[in-house]
Design a protein around this motif. Structure first.
Motif, PDB file in Angstrom:
ATOM      1  N   SER A  15       0.912  -1.108   0.052  1.00  0.00           N
ATOM      2  CA  SER A  15      -0.068  -0.117  -0.056  1.00  0.00           C
ATOM      3  C   SER A  15       0.983   1.217  -0.046  1.00  0.00           C
ATOM      4  O   SER A  15       0.496   2.319  -0.605  1.00  0.00           O
ATOM      5  CB  SER A  15      -1.032  -0.067   1.077  1.00  0.00           C
ATOM      6  N   ALA A  16       2.077   1.181   0.635  1.00  0.00           N
ATOM      7  CA  ALA A  16       3.020   2.245   0.498  1.00  0.00           C
ATOM      8  C   ALA A  16       3.322   2.515  -1.052  1.00  0.00           C
ATOM      9  O   ALA A  16       3.244   3.596  -1.445  1.00  0.00           O
ATOM     10  CB  ALA A  16       4.048   2.035   1.349  1.00  0.00           C
ATOM     11  N   LEU A  17       3.737   1.345  -1.601  1.00  0.00           N
ATOM     12  CA  LEU A  17       4.079   1.527  -3.112  1.00  0.00           C
ATOM     13  C   LEU A  17       2.756   2.238  -3.948  1.00  0.00           C
ATOM     14  O   LEU A  17       2.919   2.988  -4.806  1.00  0.00           O
ATOM     15  CB  LEU A  17       4.402   0.137  -3.533  1.00  0.00           C
ATOM     16  N   GLU A  18       1.767   1.812  -3.542  1.00  0.00           N
ATOM     17  CA  GLU A  18       0.415   2.285  -4.328  1.00  0.00           C
ATOM     18  C   GLU A  18       0.307   3.567  -4.129  1.00  0.00           C
ATOM     19  O   GLU A  18      -0.220   4.547  -4.992  1.00  0.00           O
ATOM     20  CB  GLU A  18      -0.953   1.529  -3.679  1.00  0.00           C
ATOM     21  N   LEU A  19       0.542   4.105  -2.845  1.00  0.00           N
ATOM     22  CA  LEU A  19       0.634   5.562  -2.448  1.00  0.00           C
ATOM     23  C   LEU A  19       1.540   6.244  -3.340  1.00  0.00           C
ATOM     24  O   LEU A  19       1.207   7.303  -3.852  1.00  0.00           O
ATOM     25  CB  LEU A  19       0.969   5.578  -1.061  1.00  0.00           C
ATOM     26  N   VAL A  20       2.756   5.666  -3.432  1.00  0.00           N
ATOM     27  CA  VAL A  20       3.766   6.268  -4.213  1.00  0.00           C
ATOM     28  C   VAL A  20       3.091   6.393  -5.608  1.00  0.00           C
ATOM     29  O   VAL A  20       3.423   7.558  -6.358  1.00  0.00           O
ATOM     30  CB  VAL A  20       5.033   5.382  -4.268  1.00  0.00           C
ATOM     31  N   GLN A  21       2.653   5.375  -6.211  1.00  0.00           N
ATOM     32  CA  GLN A  21       1.958   5.287  -7.782  1.00  0.00           C
ATOM     33  C   GLN A  21       1.054   6.430  -7.719  1.00  0.00           C
ATOM     34  O   GLN A  21       1.157   7.244  -8.770  1.00  0.00           O
ATOM     35  CB  GLN A  21       1.477   4.114  -8.045  1.00  0.00           C
ATOM     36  N   ARG A  22       0.279   6.620  -6.735  1.00  0.00           N
ATOM     37  CA  ARG A  22      -0.799   7.618  -6.574  1.00  0.00           C
ATOM     38  C   ARG A  22      -0.116   9.205  -6.844  1.00  0.00           C
ATOM     39  O   ARG A  22      -0.688   9.939  -7.475  1.00  0.00           O
ATOM     40  CB  ARG A  22      -1.819   7.570  -5.607  1.00  0.00           C
ATOM     41  N   ILE A  23       0.937   9.107  -5.981  1.00  0.00           N
ATOM     42  CA  ILE A  23       1.630  10.421  -5.712  1.00  0.00           C
ATOM     43  C   ILE A  23       2.276  10.872  -7.231  1.00  0.00           C
ATOM     44  O   ILE A  23       2.103  11.803  -7.907  1.00  0.00           O
ATOM     45  CB  ILE A  23       2.650  10.445  -5.111  1.00  0.00           C
ATOM     46  N   THR A  24       3.074   9.830  -7.815  1.00  0.00           N
ATOM     47  CA  THR A  24       3.575  10.019  -9.092  1.00  0.00           C
ATOM     48  C   THR A  24       2.639  10.348 -10.295  1.00  0.00           C
ATOM     49  O   THR A  24       2.889  10.946 -11.253  1.00  0.00           O
ATOM     50  CB  THR A  24       4.856   9.065  -9.250  1.00  0.00           C
ATOM     51  N   GLY A  25       1.600   9.626 -10.251  1.00  0.00           N
ATOM     52  CA  GLY A  25       0.413   9.805 -11.310  1.00  0.00           C
ATOM     53  C   GLY A  25      -0.052  11.124 -11.092  1.00  0.00           C
ATOM     54  O   GLY A  25      -0.544  11.881 -12.188  1.00  0.00           O
ATOM     55  N   LEU A  26      -0.060  11.604 -10.011  1.00  0.00           N
ATOM     56  CA  LEU A  26      -0.631  13.014  -9.679  1.00  0.00           C
ATOM     57  C   LEU A  26       0.291  14.173 -10.007  1.00  0.00           C
ATOM     58  O   LEU A  26       0.145  15.161 -10.918  1.00  0.00           O
ATOM     59  CB  LEU A  26      -0.905  13.305  -8.304  1.00  0.00           C
ATOM     60  N   ARG A  27       1.564  13.940  -9.559  1.00  0.00           N
ATOM     61  CA  ARG A  27       2.775  14.965  -9.890  1.00  0.00           C
ATOM     62  C   ARG A  27       4.064  14.284 -10.067  1.00  0.00           C
ATOM     63  O   ARG A  27       4.932  14.141  -9.148  1.00  0.00           O
ATOM     64  CB  ARG A  27       2.960  16.037  -8.710  1.00  0.00           C
ATOM     65  N   PRO A  28       4.311  13.928 -11.309  1.00  0.00           N
ATOM     66  CA  PRO A  28       5.399  13.077 -11.572  1.00  0.00           C
ATOM     67  C   PRO A  28       6.916  13.720 -11.189  1.00  0.00           C
ATOM     68  O   PRO A  28       8.053  13.301 -10.999  1.00  0.00           O
ATOM     69  CB  PRO A  28       5.515  12.841 -13.006  1.00  0.00           C
ATOM     70  N   GLU A  29       6.643  15.260 -11.254  1.00  0.00           N
ATOM     71  CA  GLU A  29       7.974  15.894 -10.853  1.00  0.00           C
ATOM     72  C   GLU A  29       8.272  16.038  -9.448  1.00  0.00           C
ATOM     73  O   GLU A  29       9.460  16.412  -9.010  1.00  0.00           O
ATOM     74  CB  GLU A  29       7.696  17.363 -11.486  1.00  0.00           C
ATOM     75  N   LEU A  30       7.522  15.238  -8.324  1.00  0.00           N
ATOM     76  CA  LEU A  30       7.969  15.383  -7.063  1.00  0.00           C
ATOM     77  C   LEU A  30       9.029  14.162  -6.967  1.00  0.00           C
ATOM     78  O   LEU A  30       9.054  13.401  -7.539  1.00  0.00           O
ATOM     79  CB  LEU A  30       6.823  14.980  -6.347  1.00  0.00           C
ATOM     80  N   ASN A  31       9.971  14.702  -5.822  1.00  0.00           N
ATOM     81  CA  ASN A  31      11.008  13.544  -5.607  1.00  0.00           C
ATOM     82  C   ASN A  31      10.219  12.906  -4.459  1.00  0.00           C
ATOM     83  O   ASN A  31       9.575  13.466  -3.545  1.00  0.00           O
ATOM     84  CB  ASN A  31      12.301  14.252  -4.838  1.00  0.00           C
ATOM     85  N   VAL A  32      10.333  11.536  -4.500  1.00  0.00           N
ATOM     86  CA  VAL A  32       9.652  10.525  -3.460  1.00  0.00           C
ATOM     87  C   VAL A  32      10.786   9.787  -2.767  1.00  0.00           C
ATOM     88  O   VAL A  32      11.559   9.088  -3.422  1.00  0.00           O
ATOM     89  CB  VAL A  32       8.907   9.782  -4.096  1.00  0.00           C
ATOM     90  N   TYR A  33      10.853   9.739  -1.386  1.00  0.00           N
ATOM     91  CA  TYR A  33      11.655   9.099  -0.600  1.00  0.00           C
ATOM     92  C   TYR A  33      10.753   8.007   0.206  1.00  0.00           C
ATOM     93  O   TYR A  33       9.744   8.477   0.647  1.00  0.00           O
ATOM     94  CB  TYR A  33      12.528   9.806   0.115  1.00  0.00           C
ATOM     95  N   ILE A  34      11.339   6.967   0.647  1.00  0.00           N
ATOM     96  CA  ILE A  34      10.825   6.100   1.567  1.00  0.00           C
ATOM     97  C   ILE A  34      11.375   5.924   2.749  1.00  0.00           C
ATOM     98  O   ILE A  34      12.649   5.880   2.660  1.00  0.00           O
ATOM     99  CB  ILE A  34      10.604   4.654   0.817  1.00  0.00           C
ATOM    100  N   LEU A  35      10.723   6.016   3.805  1.00  0.00           N
ATOM    101  CA  LEU A  35      11.343   5.550   5.369  1.00  0.00           C
ATOM    102  C   LEU A  35      11.339   3.978   5.329  1.00  0.00           C
ATOM    103  O   LEU A  35      10.123   3.344   5.201  1.00  0.00           O
ATOM    104  CB  LEU A  35      10.691   6.566   6.387  1.00  0.00           C
ATOM    105  N   ILE A  36      12.318   3.427   5.492  1.00  0.00           N
ATOM    106  CA  ILE A  36      12.140   1.904   5.577  1.00  0.00           C
ATOM    107  C   ILE A  36      12.968   1.440   7.153  1.00  0.00           C
ATOM    108  O   ILE A  36      13.719   2.337   7.584  1.00  0.00           O
ATOM    109  CB  ILE A  36      12.755   1.030   4.517  1.00  0.00           C
ATOM    110  N   ALA A  37      12.550   0.312   7.353  1.00  0.00           N
ATOM    111  CA  ALA A  37      13.201  -0.302   8.400  1.00  0.00           C
ATOM    112  C   ALA A  37      14.219  -1.101   7.837  1.00  0.00           C
ATOM    113  O   ALA A  37      14.231  -1.527   6.756  1.00  0.00           O
ATOM    114  CB  ALA A  37      12.423  -1.356   9.234  1.00  0.00           C
ATOM    115  N   LYS A  38      15.541  -1.511   8.531  1.00  0.00           N
ATOM    116  CA  LYS A  38      16.706  -1.935   7.899  1.00  0.00           C
ATOM    117  C   LYS A  38      16.243  -3.370   7.356  1.00  0.00           C
ATOM    118  O   LYS A  38      16.852  -3.713   6.427  1.00  0.00           O
ATOM    119  CB  LYS A  38      17.863  -2.030   8.926  1.00  0.00           C
TER     120      LYS A  38
END
Ligand SMILES: Cc1ncc(COP(=O)(O)O)c(C=O)c1O
Length: 660
Positions: A86-109
């Motif tokens: 679902s985080a990835l889906e969110l990223v897809q929705r974000i870039t679908g909306l505004r592909p010019e945004l930089n997207v970073y993910i916070l992850i656990a090691k």
């Protein structure tokens, strides 16, 4: 001078964690170098994140915590795998909306492998380990990323060179304006244009400014940034407009005699490109909206039928959006063409901004086209003639393209144009979304205001669409506003003159009963108000409606007897349109035209080189030439007062290969 503001959105559903992250990042932004006005804000759900990204044009980047998001936003926690998806889906929705945004993910090691895999398939710029809490490190990376997007490598270098104030022993001859500055005769031109126009007018003799013909330095960098911004594999800057860009692509893709499917209503550069490349054109008739005299897109049925009947075609070119703002549902057309190995070129002369707001997407590149040409100067902040060619063709023949590009490009390109493309790209990436959102709002307001005059009416998609394309998924770019003026009591010419003389307003174009206004990112609310005010005053005059004279319809295409290039290069002879008794000259019938004959408006060729002249066409030309409202008829030659058509001589025809 307004300072830039760059908001970065953190999406994290643990309130305490979010607070701590924001505190740490904002502290870093306050204490470290912050030229772009970076400030961090946070939201707890995907829904809020999407709403913020949609409404806040100052957001430049997002940090998404990978372990949280369900788009339903119902607070349910699911297993790690589902949550990561679902985080990835969110990223897809974000870039679908505004592909010019930089997207970073916070992850656990421990999630590294899964997430890294996913990163490869998504447009994610990187990831940070949540536990590390290295806020200064994160800030530095984000700051560098924004700096990268905001770079204008060519323009910066151009400015550097100008500030270095080197003695110039090279072209151009005005030598930073020296030849004009002290002149009693021409220094007014220098004063009018300003110092920097001359200072920045440099040449390929300055190696630090790279070469447009063989870019390896700052021009190559600027083009690479543009390719990333516009979603292309490669981008090339063209300094002779989209007119030349189209020709370069044709000469790259088409050898003499190879087939090109083209919209007959395409720009004249496309028709010129057919002559230059020697291609065999297959014309697709565009749909016609008779009520408003608008030539629209080609119906999907016609395009698909042409693809089916000409699987041997090398390329298809379409204009999207059209001058009136109608844009194709490109993806299925591209898919059908690709299925037959046909390359798709989309002339996006009027649509260069589309990538930067979801209301206008998908762009041609996003729909899978191989090439797109854009007049950046028409709709973004570049100087006139500054265009871009975007390439996605997997079989791109770079060497051939380069040869053709160089064939058409001056060895002394205007450097201010290149710089303006660099800057236009930067602006589109950094604030395009915000500016386009404003333009859309102004377009909505303008529509409402015009309609409120009760005399002028803005045409909506349903009004604009000819019947045959009604079910083709065509959409309207709302920044092109076409207004029905038939009830205002002025002819269109009178109305245009009235707007110009009395209200200082110059419109974009017209038909016999419409005017079209173009809104761009440079349109202001006061400009909208002035137009409304002018139209309201005219409406209040309540003049009686006039009978408006329709422009005669362009006759259907006849027959292409010879390749346009073959016909064009024949010397031919001039055949008068009228005979001695001022009747339509019968000698024109059955002859083959050597030139393109294009009535303007609408700019669609009634004859192309190599085409058969029928009695209907001769009649049509005569009617236009006799009409009171003298339409420009490009391609007609005047021998004295006699309007003539250049036609092939019979012996010339004998030497040519017939194709139809
Ligand atoms: C559809 C279309 N393509 C290409 C062009 C040529 O663009 P440029 O003016 O950048 O040469 C135009 C110009 O009006 C156009 O309308």
């Amino acid at each position: 001078m307004p300072k830039p503001l760059s908001r970065i959105l953190v999406i994290e559903d643990e309130p305490l964690v979010l607070r701590e992250i924001l505190k740490g990042l904002n502290a870093a932004a306050r204490t470290l170098d912050n030229p772009f006005g970076i400030a961090f804000g946070g939201v707890a759900t995907a829904q809020e994140a999407l709403a913020a990204i949609e409404s806040d044009g100052d957001i430049q980047a997002v940090i998404v915590d990978d372990k949280l998001y369900t788009l339903a936003g119902n607070g349910k926690r699911a297993g790690a795998k589902t949550l990561q998806m679902s985080a990835l889906e969110l990223v897809q929705r974000i870039t679908g909306l505004r592909p010019e945004l930089n997207v970073y993910i916070l992850i656990a090691k421990e999630q590294e492998d899964e997430v890294v895999d996913a990163l490869f398939t998504e447009a994610v710029d990187g990831y940070f380990y949540r536990e590390e809490r290295d806020y200064r490190g994160i800030y530095r990376i984000l700051n560098a990323q924004i700096q990268e997007k905001a770079r204008t490598p060519f323009t910066d270098q151009l400015k550097n060179y100008v500030w270095m104030a080197k003695d110039q022993w090279h072209t151009p001859g005005h030598s930073s304006g020296e030849s004009l500055r002290g002149s009693p005769w021409v220094n007014d031109f220098y004063e009018f244009m300003g110092d920097h126009v001359f200072d920045a007018d440099l040449s390929v003799s300055v190696p630090m400014l790279d070469s447009l013909m063989e870019p390896k330095g700052v021009i190559a960098e600027a083009q690479a940034l543009a390719a990333k911004a516009f979603g292309a594999r490669r981008t090339f800057f063209a300094t002779n407009g989209t007119s030349t860009a189209n020709k370069v692509i044709f000469q790259t893709l088409l050898a003499p005699g190879e087939k090109l499917l083209l919209d007959r209503n395409c720009h004249k550069s496309v028709h010129h490109g057919v002559v230059l490349s020697g291609a065999q054109p297959v014309y697709l008739d565009s749909a016609l909206n008779r009520k408003f005299g608008l030539y629209g897109p080609v119906s999907k049925k016609t395009i698909l039928e042409a693809i089916r009947r000409h699987p041997d075609a090398e390329a298809l070119i379409l204009t999207s959006c059209t001058y009136d703002g109608l844009r194709y549902d490109l993806a299925p057309i591209v898919a059908a063409a690709h299925a037959k190995g046909i390359k798709v070129i989309v002339d996006e002369a009027w649509y260069g901004f589309a990538r930067f707001h979801p209301a206008f997407r998908p762009t041609a590149m996003e729909a899978g086209a191989d090439y797109a040409t854009q007049s950046t100067h028409k709709v973004l902040s570049a100087f006139s003639q500054a265009s871009m060619i975007h390439v996605n063709d997997p079989g791109f023949r770079e060497h051939l393209f380069r040869e053709n590009f160089n064939m058409h490009t001056s060895t002394s390109p205007q450097y201010a144009l290149i710089a303006s493309l660099d800057v236009a790209r930067k602006q589109a990436v950094m604030e395009g979304y915000k500016l386009l959102a404003r333009t859309l709002m102004l377009a909505r307001e303008l529509r409402e205001q015009i309609n409120s005059t009760d005399m002028f009416r803005v045409l909506e998609l349903e009004d604009l669409l000819p019947d045959e394309v009604r079910h083709d998924g065509i959409r309207l770019d709302p920044t092109k506003v076409t207004v029905d003026v038939s009830g205002c009591g002025y002819t269109v010419d009178e109305l245009q003159k009235e707007l110009f003389d009395r209200y200082n307003i110059q419109i974009e174009k017209s038909t016999f009963n419409t005017i079209t206004l173009l809104l761009t990112i440079g349109t202001t609310r006061s400009k909208v108000s002035r137009l409304y005010d002018a139209l309201m005053r005219i409406a209040r005059e309540k003049r009686a409606a006039r009978r408006l004279v329709r422009t005669p319809e362009i006759p259907a295409f006849t027959k292409l007897r010879y390749l346009p290039r073959d016909a064009y290069y024949c010397g031919g002879e001039l055949v008068p349109v009228f005979d001695d008794q001022e009747r339509v000259n019968r000698a024109l019938r059955g002859r083959i035209c050597a030139d393109g004959i294009v009535p303007y408006p609408p700019g669609i060729p009634v004859l192309v080189p190599g085409q058969l002249i029928t009695p209907d066409i001769a009649e049509y030309l005569a009617r236009l030439l006799r009409s009171q409202k003298r339409i420009e008829l490009h391609g007609i030659v005047h021998e004295g007062y006699q309007p003539c058509v250049r036609a092939l001589r019979p012996q010339e025809e004998k030497a040519l290969r017939r194709i139809g």
